[in-house]
Motif scaffolding. Structure first.
Motif, PDB file in Angstrom:
ATOM      1  N   LEU A   1      40.412   0.916  20.233  1.00 20.52           N
ATOM      2  CA  LEU A   1      39.598  -0.193  20.734  1.00 20.52           C
ATOM      3  C   LEU A   1      38.179   0.251  21.085  1.00 20.52           C
ATOM      4  O   LEU A   1      37.410  -0.514  21.666  1.00 20.52           O
ATOM      5  N   LEU A   2      37.828   1.477  20.721  1.00 27.54           N
ATOM      6  CA  LEU A   2      36.498   2.026  20.982  1.00 27.54           C
ATOM      7  C   LEU A   2      35.673   2.023  19.703  1.00 27.54           C
ATOM      8  O   LEU A   2      36.094   2.554  18.678  1.00 27.54           O
ATOM      9  N   TRP A   3      34.478   1.397  19.771  1.00 28.93           N
ATOM     10  CA  TRP A   3      33.525   1.426  18.669  1.00 28.93           C
ATOM     11  C   TRP A   3      32.291   2.182  19.130  1.00 28.93           C
ATOM     12  O   TRP A   3      31.904   2.105  20.298  1.00 28.93           O
ATOM     13  N   PHE A   4      31.634   2.906  18.225  1.00 31.95           N
ATOM     14  CA  PHE A   4      30.500   3.707  18.649  1.00 31.95           C
ATOM     15  C   PHE A   4      29.509   3.930  17.516  1.00 31.95           C
ATOM     16  O   PHE A   4      29.846   3.850  16.331  1.00 31.95           O
ATOM     17  N   HIS A   5      28.287   4.186  17.900  1.00 30.51           N
ATOM     18  CA  HIS A   5      27.230   4.631  16.995  1.00 30.51           C
ATOM     19  C   HIS A   5      26.684   5.896  17.641  1.00 30.51           C
ATOM     20  O   HIS A   5      25.972   5.831  18.647  1.00 30.51           O
TER      21      HIS A   5
ATOM     22  N   ALA B   1      35.024   7.781  31.430  1.00 31.38           N
ATOM     23  CA  ALA B   1      35.466   6.687  32.299  1.00 31.38           C
ATOM     24  C   ALA B   1      36.932   6.353  32.059  1.00 31.38           C
ATOM     25  O   ALA B   1      37.691   6.095  33.003  1.00 31.38           O
ATOM     26  N   LEU B   2      37.364   6.367  30.801  1.00 31.33           N
ATOM     27  CA  LEU B   2      38.764   6.071  30.481  1.00 31.33           C
ATOM     28  C   LEU B   2      39.703   7.145  31.022  1.00 31.33           C
ATOM     29  O   LEU B   2      40.806   6.851  31.481  1.00 31.33           O
ATOM     30  N   HIS B   3      39.263   8.390  30.967  1.00 36.26           N
ATOM     31  CA  HIS B   3      40.062   9.468  31.558  1.00 36.26           C
ATOM     32  C   HIS B   3      40.242   9.236  33.058  1.00 36.26           C
ATOM     33  O   HIS B   3      41.343   9.434  33.603  1.00 36.26           O
ATOM     34  N   GLU B   4      39.155   8.809  33.727  1.00 35.05           N
ATOM     35  CA  GLU B   4      39.239   8.532  35.162  1.00 35.05           C
ATOM     36  C   GLU B   4      40.141   7.343  35.437  1.00 35.05           C
ATOM     37  O   GLU B   4      40.917   7.344  36.402  1.00 35.05           O
ATOM     38  N   ALA B   5      40.045   6.315  34.600  1.00 38.95           N
ATOM     39  CA  ALA B   5      40.909   5.141  34.772  1.00 38.95           C
ATOM     40  C   ALA B   5      42.376   5.520  34.623  1.00 38.95           C
ATOM     41  O   ALA B   5      43.240   5.053  35.383  1.00 38.95           O
ATOM     42  N   ALA B   6      42.675   6.372  33.661  1.00 37.79           N
ATOM     43  CA  ALA B   6      44.057   6.828  33.459  1.00 37.79           C
ATOM     44  C   ALA B   6      44.532   7.656  34.644  1.00 37.79           C
ATOM     45  O   ALA B   6      45.665   7.502  35.131  1.00 37.79           O
ATOM     46  N   LYS B   7      43.653   8.525  35.136  1.00 40.55           N
ATOM     47  CA  LYS B   7      44.025   9.397  36.251  1.00 40.55           C
ATOM     48  C   LYS B   7      44.360   8.580  37.500  1.00 40.55           C
ATOM     49  O   LYS B   7      45.297   8.910  38.245  1.00 40.55           O
TER      50      LYS B   7
ATOM     51  N   LEU C   1      46.973   5.801  27.775  1.00 36.95           N
ATOM     52  CA  LEU C   1      46.097   4.646  27.986  1.00 36.95           C
ATOM     53  C   LEU C   1      45.550   4.116  26.666  1.00 36.95           C
ATOM     54  O   LEU C   1      45.524   2.907  26.438  1.00 36.95           O
ATOM     55  N   ARG C   2      45.113   5.007  25.788  1.00 37.23           N
ATOM     56  CA  ARG C   2      44.494   4.559  24.545  1.00 37.23           C
ATOM     57  C   ARG C   2      45.492   3.890  23.612  1.00 37.23           C
ATOM     58  O   ARG C   2      45.087   3.214  22.663  1.00 37.23           O
ATOM     59  N   ASN C   3      46.780   4.024  23.882  1.00 36.03           N
ATOM     60  CA  ASN C   3      47.796   3.349  23.065  1.00 36.03           C
ATOM     61  C   ASN C   3      48.120   1.951  23.582  1.00 36.03           C
ATOM     62  O   ASN C   3      48.889   1.224  22.947  1.00 36.03           O
TER      63      ASN C   3
ATOM     64  N   VAL D   1      46.430  -6.288  27.880  1.00 37.81           N
ATOM     65  CA  VAL D   1      47.149  -5.460  28.852  1.00 37.81           C
ATOM     66  C   VAL D   1      46.223  -4.378  29.392  1.00 37.81           C
ATOM     67  O   VAL D   1      46.294  -4.003  30.557  1.00 37.81           O
ATOM     68  N   ARG D   2      45.314  -3.888  28.557  1.00 35.33           N
ATOM     69  CA  ARG D   2      44.340  -2.868  28.960  1.00 35.33           C
ATOM     70  C   ARG D   2      43.523  -3.309  30.172  1.00 35.33           C
ATOM     71  O   ARG D   2      43.053  -2.479  30.953  1.00 35.33           O
ATOM     72  N   ARG D   3      43.327  -4.624  30.303  1.00 36.36           N
ATOM     73  CA  ARG D   3      42.467  -5.123  31.381  1.00 36.36           C
ATOM     74  C   ARG D   3      43.030  -4.772  32.756  1.00 36.36           C
ATOM     75  O   ARG D   3      42.298  -4.764  33.750  1.00 36.36           O
ATOM     76  N   HIS D   4      44.329  -4.474  32.847  1.00 37.07           N
ATOM     77  CA  HIS D   4      44.919  -4.062  34.117  1.00 37.07           C
ATOM     78  C   HIS D   4      44.488  -2.642  34.493  1.00 37.07           C
ATOM     79  O   HIS D   4      44.691  -2.219  35.631  1.00 37.07           O
ATOM     80  N   PHE D   5      43.921  -1.909  33.546  1.00 37.34           N
ATOM     81  CA  PHE D   5      43.548  -0.515  33.772  1.00 37.34           C
ATOM     82  C   PHE D   5      42.033  -0.308  33.812  1.00 37.34           C
ATOM     83  O   PHE D   5      41.547   0.546  34.543  1.00 37.34           O
ATOM     84  N   HIS D   6      41.296  -1.070  33.016  1.00 40.43           N
ATOM     85  CA  HIS D   6      39.839  -0.969  33.026  1.00 40.43           C
ATOM     86  C   HIS D   6      39.248  -2.227  32.405  1.00 40.43           C
ATOM     87  O   HIS D   6      39.947  -3.015  31.761  1.00 40.43           O
ATOM     88  N   ASP D   7      37.963  -2.411  32.595  1.00 43.40           N
ATOM     89  CA  ASP D   7      37.236  -3.565  32.055  1.00 43.40           C
ATOM     90  C   ASP D   7      36.674  -3.199  30.684  1.00 43.40           C
ATOM     91  O   ASP D   7      36.697  -2.045  30.262  1.00 43.40           O
ATOM     92  N   ASP D   8      36.147  -4.213  29.955  1.00 41.56           N
ATOM     93  CA  ASP D   8      35.312  -3.904  28.797  1.00 41.56           C
ATOM     94  C   ASP D   8      34.171  -3.004  29.289  1.00 41.56           C
ATOM     95  O   ASP D   8      33.632  -3.209  30.379  1.00 41.56           O
ATOM     96  N   ILE D   9      33.798  -2.024  28.489  1.00 45.51           N
ATOM     97  CA  ILE D   9      32.732  -1.098  28.879  1.00 45.51           C
ATOM     98  C   ILE D   9      31.716  -1.000  27.749  1.00 45.51           C
ATOM     99  O   ILE D   9      32.093  -0.750  26.598  1.00 45.51           O
TER     100      ILE D   9
END
Length: 373
Positions: free
Chosen positions: A37-41, A313-319, A328-330, A335-343
């Motif tokens: 769910l991560l997109w990047f440039h 940030a995702l590592h911190e959210a998982a921790k 978390l990335r799976n 459902v992800r919204r219970h762990f972190h917001d869109d970033i």
């Protein structure tokens, strides 16, 4: 990459193509990529240096939007963190820069007034859209967006903000090799004491203007931010009624707007020690401090910087939930919204030689993230 047309709108020759965006030149300006769910440039060039950009989705429908525009007017960066749905953030992404550009061209320069006028025109346009759709889509009255903008014009940075997105400057400290984290944006969130006092001063006769519920301060017990584009149900009495959901309706009459659409604007003359700017929605700052974010950017190569911050940030959210990042990335969107917001994260690296010489991006650059998700 087959995801590129859906997740990124990119153009380096928008004027010669009549404003149409194209993905055909994507590989000439750095690498686009996707990781779940991560997109990047990872890295690209704009008028005053290089940029890195990343976004991760948590909601069922992505509510964050963002853009980088660079050309004769300088460089414009926008991070739009929607709430209640994607409609307002998408509208802002479609219209705010156009209003900014029209105002700048009309005045011949970029000023704080140029930016404020663009915000107010965008707010006026979205309010009209709500009015037009009131009978068929009344829920649009309850959708809004935070709005963070940075504009580099000549040797000046303008920062304008509504809500709780944030821009942090990484600034070299003399010749020490150290780098300081300096927050440039003013946030508008009821959990900040000064914002609660501001609201109480504006609404002295309303003892319920801010309400503490479950340890969180909210305006009228409903929303945390005190300024936004949209959320017209808290700005105009005619939209704070049936048929919108009862949880959005306030019992007291709305005689003046409860939320504002007037941005806080900072004017910052750029200094050679100003190294980079981190623009991000509050989903990042929930998990990383200003200092930690700057340290991560400074201590690694530029390429992939935005993605690196999102993953940190995702590592911190998982921790915080006593789980592994790999678990978390799976987890799928919604459902992800219970762990972190869109970033959303956009990093601008500042090349002061280009800034000093007034180099203009040619052809103009226009890039947006995740328009259709």
């Amino acid at each position: 990459m087959n995801f590129l047309p859906r997740c990124w709108s990119y153009s380096e020759t928008s004027e010669s193509r009549g404003g149409e965006s194209s993905s055909s030149n994507s590989n000439t300006n750095g690498g686009f990529g996707k990781d779940g769910l991560l997109w990047f440039h990872d890295i690209g060039k704009y008028g005053s240096g290089e940029y890195s950009m990343a976004i991760v989705q948590a909601n069922q429908v992505l509510e964050d939007q963002s853009q980088i525009e660079s050309g004769p007017f300088g460089t414009f960066v926008g991070v739009y963190d929607g709430h209640g749905g994607p409609d307002t953030a998408r509208y802002v992404c479609d219209h705010l820069f156009r209003h900014f550009q029209a105002s700048a061209e009309g005045n011949g320069v970029v000023t704080a007034e140029t930016i404020q006028r663009a915000f107010l025109e965008t707010e006026r346009g979205f309010t009209s859209l709500v009015s037009e759709n009131w009978n068929s889509r009344p829920q649009m009255a309850t959708v809004g967006s935070c709005c963070l903008v940075g504009a580099i014009y000549q040797q000046t940075l303008f920062v304008a903000n509504l809500g709780d997105s944030r821009v942090v400057l990484g600034k070299k400290v003399g010749n020490t090799g150290e780098i300081a984290a300096i927050q440039l944006s003013t946030e508008h969130n009821a959990n900040i004491e000064s914002i609660r006092w501001e609201l109480k001063d504006l609404h002295p006769n309303d003892p319920q203007i801010v309400v503490l519920r479950h340890g969180v301060w909210r305006v009228k017990g409903i929303i945390q931010v005190s300024r936004s584009i949209g959320d017209v149900y808290l700005k105009h009495a005619k939209y704070c009624r049936e048929p919108i959901n009862g949880k959005f309706r306030v019992s007291e009459p709305i005689n003046m707007p409860i939320l504002l659409a007037t941005p806080s604007i900072l004017t910052h003359p750029l200094h050679p020690n100003d190294s980079f700017l981190i623009f991000a929605s509050d989903g990042l700052w929930e998990h990383l401090s200003n200092e930690k974010a700057v340290q991560i950017v400074q201590s690694h190569p530029r390429k992939g910087s935005a993605k690196r911050l999102v993953k940190a940030a995702l590592h911190e959210a998982a921790k915080k939930r006593e789980m592994r990042y790999s678990d978390l990335r799976n987890i799928d969107k919604k459902v992800r919204r219970h762990f972190h917001d869109d970033i959303t994260v956009i990093i601008l690296f500042l090349n002061h030689d280009l800034i000093y010489r007034g180099v203009v991006q040619d052809p103009p650059l226009s890039i947006r993230s995740a328009l259709e998700h």
